[in-house]
Write a protein that holds these residues in place. Structure first.
Motif, PDB file in Angstrom:
ATOM      1  N   THR A   1      -6.122  -2.053 -20.489  1.00  0.00           N
ATOM      2  CA  THR A   1      -4.805  -2.368 -20.921  1.00  0.00           C
ATOM      3  C   THR A   1      -3.851  -1.607 -20.362  1.00  0.00           C
ATOM      4  O   THR A   1      -4.114  -0.889 -19.335  1.00  0.00           O
ATOM      5  N   SER A   2      -2.614  -1.712 -20.830  1.00  0.00           N
ATOM      6  CA  SER A   2      -1.272  -0.979 -20.134  1.00  0.00           C
ATOM      7  C   SER A   2      -0.404  -0.796 -21.296  1.00  0.00           C
ATOM      8  O   SER A   2      -0.580  -1.250 -22.628  1.00  0.00           O
ATOM      9  N   ALA A   3       0.503   0.346 -21.223  1.00  0.00           N
ATOM     10  CA  ALA A   3       1.536   0.556 -22.375  1.00  0.00           C
ATOM     11  C   ALA A   3       2.453  -0.693 -22.233  1.00  0.00           C
ATOM     12  O   ALA A   3       2.787  -0.966 -23.610  1.00  0.00           O
ATOM     13  N   THR A   4       3.037  -1.249 -21.222  1.00  0.00           N
ATOM     14  CA  THR A   4       4.018  -2.264 -21.293  1.00  0.00           C
ATOM     15  C   THR A   4       3.474  -3.414 -20.262  1.00  0.00           C
ATOM     16  O   THR A   4       2.802  -3.084 -19.564  1.00  0.00           O
ATOM     17  N   PRO A   5       4.258  -4.527 -20.237  1.00  0.00           N
ATOM     18  CA  PRO A   5       3.998  -5.486 -19.225  1.00  0.00           C
ATOM     19  C   PRO A   5       4.187  -5.224 -17.799  1.00  0.00           C
ATOM     20  O   PRO A   5       5.066  -4.073 -17.502  1.00  0.00           O
ATOM     21  N   GLU A   6       3.558  -5.910 -16.744  1.00  0.00           N
ATOM     22  CA  GLU A   6       3.634  -5.766 -15.625  1.00  0.00           C
ATOM     23  C   GLU A   6       3.550  -4.390 -14.805  1.00  0.00           C
ATOM     24  O   GLU A   6       3.946  -3.903 -13.884  1.00  0.00           O
ATOM     25  N   GLU A   7       2.306  -4.079 -15.246  1.00  0.00           N
ATOM     26  CA  GLU A   7       1.983  -2.547 -14.682  1.00  0.00           C
ATOM     27  C   GLU A   7       0.563  -2.694 -13.843  1.00  0.00           C
ATOM     28  O   GLU A   7       0.048  -1.774 -13.305  1.00  0.00           O
ATOM     29  N   GLY A   8       0.154  -4.066 -13.766  1.00  0.00           N
ATOM     30  CA  GLY A   8      -0.959  -4.197 -13.100  1.00  0.00           C
ATOM     31  C   GLY A   8      -2.340  -4.025 -13.809  1.00  0.00           C
ATOM     32  O   GLY A   8      -3.511  -4.204 -12.918  1.00  0.00           O
ATOM     33  N   LYS A   9      -2.462  -4.333 -15.104  1.00  0.00           N
ATOM     34  CA  LYS A   9      -3.755  -3.962 -15.716  1.00  0.00           C
ATOM     35  C   LYS A   9      -4.620  -5.414 -15.570  1.00  0.00           C
ATOM     36  O   LYS A   9      -6.246  -5.092 -15.113  1.00  0.00           O
ATOM     37  N   SER A  10      -4.075  -6.430 -15.157  1.00  0.00           N
ATOM     38  CA  SER A  10      -4.961  -7.795 -14.847  1.00  0.00           C
ATOM     39  C   SER A  10      -5.356  -7.496 -13.306  1.00  0.00           C
ATOM     40  O   SER A  10      -6.868  -7.943 -13.115  1.00  0.00           O
ATOM     41  N   THR A  11      -4.646  -7.147 -12.661  1.00  0.00           N
ATOM     42  CA  THR A  11      -5.243  -7.007 -11.007  1.00  0.00           C
ATOM     43  C   THR A  11      -6.157  -5.926 -11.166  1.00  0.00           C
ATOM     44  O   THR A  11      -7.038  -5.999 -10.270  1.00  0.00           O
TER      45      THR A  11
ATOM     46  N   VAL B   1     -12.055   2.821 -23.191  1.00  0.00           N
ATOM     47  CA  VAL B   1     -10.597   2.124 -22.745  1.00  0.00           C
ATOM     48  C   VAL B   1     -10.005   2.651 -21.443  1.00  0.00           C
ATOM     49  O   VAL B   1     -10.098   3.998 -21.308  1.00  0.00           O
ATOM     50  N   LEU B   2      -9.545   1.737 -20.755  1.00  0.00           N
ATOM     51  CA  LEU B   2      -8.926   2.404 -19.508  1.00  0.00           C
ATOM     52  C   LEU B   2      -7.427   2.028 -19.750  1.00  0.00           C
ATOM     53  O   LEU B   2      -7.102   0.910 -19.859  1.00  0.00           O
ATOM     54  N   LEU B   3      -6.431   2.942 -19.319  1.00  0.00           N
ATOM     55  CA  LEU B   3      -5.116   2.635 -19.337  1.00  0.00           C
ATOM     56  C   LEU B   3      -4.492   2.566 -18.095  1.00  0.00           C
ATOM     57  O   LEU B   3      -4.588   3.527 -17.462  1.00  0.00           O
ATOM     58  N   VAL B   4      -3.796   1.469 -17.805  1.00  0.00           N
ATOM     59  CA  VAL B   4      -3.113   1.312 -16.490  1.00  0.00           C
ATOM     60  C   VAL B   4      -1.721   1.640 -16.323  1.00  0.00           C
ATOM     61  O   VAL B   4      -1.034   1.149 -17.545  1.00  0.00           O
TER      62      VAL B   4
ATOM     63  N   GLU C   1      -3.483   7.606   2.767  1.00  0.00           N
ATOM     64  CA  GLU C   1      -3.604   6.858   3.982  1.00  0.00           C
ATOM     65  C   GLU C   1      -2.664   5.842   3.867  1.00  0.00           C
ATOM     66  O   GLU C   1      -2.550   5.100   2.758  1.00  0.00           O
ATOM     67  N   ALA C   2      -2.154   5.270   5.091  1.00  0.00           N
ATOM     68  CA  ALA C   2      -1.028   4.442   4.920  1.00  0.00           C
ATOM     69  C   ALA C   2      -1.605   3.212   4.524  1.00  0.00           C
ATOM     70  O   ALA C   2      -2.564   2.659   4.888  1.00  0.00           O
ATOM     71  N   GLY C   3      -0.920   2.378   3.579  1.00  0.00           N
ATOM     72  CA  GLY C   3      -1.207   1.217   3.119  1.00  0.00           C
ATOM     73  C   GLY C   3      -1.889   1.189   1.692  1.00  0.00           C
ATOM     74  O   GLY C   3      -2.411   0.291   1.192  1.00  0.00           O
ATOM     75  N   THR C   4      -2.283   2.402   1.425  1.00  0.00           N
ATOM     76  CA  THR C   4      -3.033   2.752   0.070  1.00  0.00           C
ATOM     77  C   THR C   4      -2.096   2.996  -1.078  1.00  0.00           C
ATOM     78  O   THR C   4      -1.206   3.756  -0.868  1.00  0.00           O
ATOM     79  N   TYR C   5      -2.166   1.751  -1.787  1.00  0.00           N
ATOM     80  CA  TYR C   5      -1.190   2.115  -3.178  1.00  0.00           C
ATOM     81  C   TYR C   5      -2.056   2.320  -4.339  1.00  0.00           C
ATOM     82  O   TYR C   5      -1.106   1.986  -5.437  1.00  0.00           O
ATOM     83  N   TYR C   6      -3.100   2.512  -4.455  1.00  0.00           N
ATOM     84  CA  TYR C   6      -3.870   2.551  -5.566  1.00  0.00           C
ATOM     85  C   TYR C   6      -4.600   4.002  -5.857  1.00  0.00           C
ATOM     86  O   TYR C   6      -5.312   4.573  -4.873  1.00  0.00           O
ATOM     87  N   ASP C   7      -4.597   4.590  -6.830  1.00  0.00           N
ATOM     88  CA  ASP C   7      -5.120   5.956  -7.108  1.00  0.00           C
ATOM     89  C   ASP C   7      -5.754   5.947  -8.700  1.00  0.00           C
ATOM     90  O   ASP C   7      -5.459   4.944  -9.447  1.00  0.00           O
ATOM     91  N   TYR C   8      -6.463   6.847  -9.081  1.00  0.00           N
ATOM     92  CA  TYR C   8      -6.771   6.934 -10.418  1.00  0.00           C
ATOM     93  C   TYR C   8      -6.813   8.369 -10.831  1.00  0.00           C
ATOM     94  O   TYR C   8      -6.704   9.280 -10.170  1.00  0.00           O
ATOM     95  N   ASN C   9      -6.930   8.438 -12.290  1.00  0.00           N
ATOM     96  CA  ASN C   9      -6.888   9.860 -12.935  1.00  0.00           C
ATOM     97  C   ASN C   9      -7.752   9.772 -14.266  1.00  0.00           C
ATOM     98  O   ASN C   9      -7.254   9.397 -15.143  1.00  0.00           O
ATOM     99  N   ALA C  10      -9.212   9.785 -13.772  1.00  0.00           N
ATOM    100  CA  ALA C  10     -10.078   9.484 -14.778  1.00  0.00           C
ATOM    101  C   ALA C  10     -10.291  10.800 -15.926  1.00  0.00           C
ATOM    102  O   ALA C  10     -10.410  11.804 -15.035  1.00  0.00           O
TER     103      ALA C  10
END
Length: 222
Positions: free
Chosen positions: A43-53, A173-176, A213-222
């Motif tokens: 899930t996410s806190a608010t809409p349009e944060e990329g949870k479904s992606t 639960v994972l928060l995006v 790395e150029a083009g990388t726009y995804y990261d995580y903090n688990a």
């Protein structure tokens, strides 16, 4: 379909972004110390944060790792899974919980090996009540016998109560959070609301963060 291009783990499995999702998968697999996580809500806190992606790509990553995966689109207010995977939304979670169809009618196999989806179905007048029902409990229990992992997409935590309800039925639960967009306040309020129902927050996904790395726009903090 156009939206299928967003599932980069399927379209470009060797890309740095796809590798980031696989790393997230590995971290989640190790988060279950005694037993593996079998039911995971994203899930996410608010809409349009990329949870479904995020959940779509994570589902593909798990399926590519030879796990039998089921993705449930429990965001019955703004469904997206049927667009992402090019599926019908005629029968889905809402019709299943309301007794309008059988499980066999609601589960659809995607083009990705080992990955099935239950779409949201038509928007019902009472999504929260449906998700809180005993039918939902029984459905998850039955599906646990058939799949290695069940991933559940929900509406944002701060928008409606749906995410809080579903979190009580999941092992993790994972928060995006969208990088650079969300202030600390909403993220902390989402965390507090999940903690209030004793949800097990496994980690936070920082979506669209600039990587080394150029083009990388995804990261995580688990």
């Amino acid at each position: 379909m156009e939206s299928r291009k967003r599932i980069i783990t399927d379209r470009q499995p060797k890309s740095p972004i796809a590798e980031a999702y696989r790393t997230l998968r590995t971290n989640l697999q190790y988060s279950g110390l005694d037993e593996p996580i079998r039911t995971l809500m994203v899930t996410s806190a608010t809409p349009e944060e990329g949870k479904s992606t995020t959940i779509n790509n994570l589902a593909v990553a798990y399926a590519q790792g030879d796990s039998k995966v089921l993705l449930i689109d429990a965001d019955m207010r703004k469904s997206t899974a049927h667009f992402a995977f090019g599926l019908s939304n005629r029968h889905g979670l809402s019709s299943l919980l309301s007794g309008q169809c059988e499980l066999l009618d609601a589960v659809q196999q995607t083009h990705v090996h080992n990955l099935s989806v239950i779409t949201s179905g038509a928007t019902p007048p009472n999504p929260a009540e449906m998700l809180a029902s005993r039918k939902m409990d029984k459905l998850i229990a039955d599906l646990r016998e058939r799949y290695d992992l069940i991933l559940i997409d929900t509406p944002p935590v701060l928008a409606v109560s749906d995410a809080q309800i579903v979190s009580t039925k999941c092992e993790g639960v994972l928060l995006v959070v969208k990088a650079g967009e969300l202030k600390r306040g909403p993220a902390l309020r989402a965390k507090e609301q999940l903690s209030f129902v004793n949800a097990r927050l496994l980690g936070v996904v920082l979506n669209q963060a600039k990587g080394p790395e150029a083009g990388t726009y995804y990261d995580y903090n688990a």
